[in-house]
Scaffold this motif. Sequence first.
Motif, PDB file in Angstrom:
ATOM      1  N   ASP A 143       0.821  -1.208   0.000  1.00 55.42           N
ATOM      2  CA  ASP A 143       0.000   0.000   0.000  1.00 55.42           C
ATOM      3  C   ASP A 143       0.855   1.258   0.000  1.00 55.42           C
ATOM      4  OD1 ASP A 143      -2.682  -0.002  -0.281  1.00 55.42           O
ATOM      5  OD2 ASP A 143      -3.134   0.387   1.820  1.00 55.42           O
TER       6      ASP A 143
ATOM      7  N   THR B 176       0.355   3.884  -2.895  1.00 55.29           N
ATOM      8  CA  THR B 176      -0.287   5.125  -2.459  1.00 55.29           C
ATOM      9  C   THR B 176       0.636   6.322  -2.545  1.00 55.29           C
ATOM     10  OG1 THR B 176      -1.664   3.871  -0.977  1.00 55.29           O
ATOM     11  CG2 THR B 176      -1.535   6.201  -0.564  1.00 55.29           C
TER      12      THR B 176
ATOM     13  N   GLN C 148      -7.369   2.613  -2.129  1.00 50.91           N
ATOM     14  CA  GLN C 148      -7.227   1.451  -3.002  1.00 50.91           C
ATOM     15  C   GLN C 148      -8.198   1.509  -4.180  1.00 50.91           C
ATOM     16  OE1 GLN C 148      -7.596   1.241   0.311  1.00 50.91           O
ATOM     17  NE2 GLN C 148      -5.601   0.502   0.991  1.00 50.91           N
TER      18      GLN C 148
ATOM     19  N   GLN D 273      -6.408   3.461  -6.700  1.00 49.31           N
ATOM     20  CA  GLN D 273      -5.329   2.616  -7.226  1.00 49.31           C
ATOM     21  C   GLN D 273      -5.875   1.648  -8.276  1.00 49.31           C
ATOM     22  OE1 GLN D 273      -3.457   0.513  -3.980  1.00 49.31           O
ATOM     23  NE2 GLN D 273      -3.301   2.348  -2.711  1.00 49.31           N
TER      24      GLN D 273
ATOM     25  N   GLU E 297      -4.993  -0.290   6.417  1.00 45.74           N
ATOM     26  CA  GLU E 297      -4.902   0.151   5.027  1.00 45.74           C
ATOM     27  C   GLU E 297      -5.703   1.439   4.784  1.00 45.74           C
ATOM     28  OE1 GLU E 297      -6.459  -2.444   6.162  1.00 45.74           O
ATOM     29  OE2 GLU E 297      -8.473  -2.558   5.329  1.00 45.74           O
TER      30      GLU E 297
ATOM     31  N   THR F 250      -4.575   5.239   3.468  1.00 41.61           N
ATOM     32  CA  THR F 250      -4.513   5.743   2.089  1.00 41.61           C
ATOM     33  C   THR F 250      -5.674   6.672   1.763  1.00 41.61           C
ATOM     34  OG1 THR F 250      -5.764   3.856   1.271  1.00 41.61           O
ATOM     35  CG2 THR F 250      -3.373   3.652   1.297  1.00 41.61           C
TER      36      THR F 250
ATOM     37  N   MET G 288      -4.923  -6.693  -3.504  1.00 41.83           N
ATOM     38  CA  MET G 288      -3.655  -5.946  -3.417  1.00 41.83           C
ATOM     39  C   MET G 288      -2.473  -6.623  -4.111  1.00 41.83           C
ATOM     40  SD  MET G 288      -3.783  -4.207   0.300  1.00 41.83           S
ATOM     41  CE  MET G 288      -5.106  -3.079   0.704  1.00 41.83           C
TER      42      MET G 288
END
Lengths: 126, 478
Positions: free
Chosen positions: B78, B82, B91, B94, B231, B234, B389
């Motif tokens: 991450d 990020t 995410q 992303q 997480e 982010t 991920m």
Amino acid sequence: MAHYTPPAQSKLGQIIDVIVLVTLTVGALFAPLWLNLAGAAKTVATPVENPTWEALGQNAVQAGQYEALGYTPESAHDLILARFDYSFTSGALIVMIVVIVAYYALLLKFSESEYREVISEKFGKK
Amino acid sequence: MAQTDITSSERDGMGPHGTKVGLLRVLGPAHVWALGVGIVLVGEYMGWNFAVGKGGAYAALMACWFAGILYSCVAMIDSEVTSTVAAAGGQYTQAKHIVGPLMAFNVGLYLVFAYTMLEAANAITAGYLVSVVATMTGYGGALDQRPFIILVIMFLAWLNYRGVLATLTFNLVITSIAFIAIIVLFLSTSGIIGDGIMQHAALFEGHEKPYGWIGIVAAMHFGLWFYLGIEGTTQAAEEVRSPARALPFGTLAGIMTLLIAATLTWYICSGVLPWEFLGDGVNGSVAPLFDTARLSGSNALIWFLGIGTLFATLASANGCINDASRAWFALGRDKYLPAWFGAVHPQYRTPYRSIVFLVPIALIFALGAPLDQVITFSILSGLLGYTFMPLNILMFRKKWPMGTIKRGYEHPFHPIPAIVLLCLCAFTFFAVFLGYGTQLVAMIGFYIVVSLWFHFWRYRFVNRGAQFTMPWPKPLGY
């Protein structure tokens, strides 16, 4: 790729989309509960009549801590003896694996076709 | 290919979307730490102990460490991605730039549901805690917890509505107090300060592996609860002053904090509470650190851990509202959901419509579902996100190899963290299957249905090229 112009969505259409999504969410998460299919219930396989700490498999220290927490052998009976059942069938396991793999395969396949459109429109043929 | 610097702190993630008002860039690394640890630390105060119930105390310790490895991989991956995708949505954003729109839509929903369920679990625990305090202070009846559950969610939503800096500064203070409470309890009960009350050997005697090895696998399900939510750092990407520095620093400092807190928590609680009581988070120990303090015989510890538990639940619910609303906001801004949700408050500069919309959703689950089910729903959404991920980082490195864009952080040993993460996710899916298979299949069935709905219906309202907002070069292979 030619520039894609999305159609305008009416306010009613937007509201309906949100309602559909929320309904699906609540349904998916509550359906197992409503249908009593939510697992992980513990059961007491072999109850003990007139339980004592020894009969419940507790040594002196363990019994002492239960008493400090306010329990008696009777009130702690189900708490101590209840167990999960981890038995499963190979068929159920295979179904789970197929569902998970199919889901990610679907995601990657559809995402790739959508992504190529995005990159094509963003960068052209450069 | 020329290297593109996309880590500049001056870039405004709102710009490419053409909105007039953006989110405020006011946060530093400490706020990122507070957001990540604040969301997660409640996992040490409640919920993790279901892992003890699934396999015994030793199983929970193994789950704690294996989950720690899983989340270390998550934090490393991450942090790299990020540090280059400095936009709200985390995410989700992303996935939109690296994998594709449908994956992004799913990841956005994972985030919203994981955090909203976690918020609901926090509110349930806060309500329980108030009822315990009422009993301890002499109230004889059965306290109705529902008004307190509603009050917690409404108050924190209001705080989030009013501004991110105050929200996360509040989190920084109460998370620090909750973390210090764990340290103080450890020092006070382990024998370092005063007499120790740990009795690990005697409490484990005869109950080392109550379910055998299958119990150790099953415990991994709730082992995730020790760290679930880290997480979420982010989500602050668009509101930190220096994303390339603050996000990796805050995230990695956060996971280190949690590894310490998780191990201490296991040590403290398993050394004082019998495993059957500790492992039953519904009928036994709802708040194990608090219960441990109760057995310490110290009123000061009882009050301190009571306050710590309350602060941890508030910090977590607060961070969850922050993160879920950013993800929902990002989905709306890209028209994956109605664009109405993509608005920023003209004065407070927060995604206020998303914050308000998610309040009743959280209340439905906080008031209508039992704690272990709510936690399971949250874990499942998180787990689906963690499985994404490794795919994400593998595709990221392939489409933009090292040297093509400047990364704020490059994680070492690639692709080992991705492979380890994928294996641990598969392991955890099996653990969830042991007892919660119906929920697992129901939830994935839901995601399949909404994926088809998105691909064949909703996506027609989405601009194509405009979704790609990062100033990156064209990906290799396209």
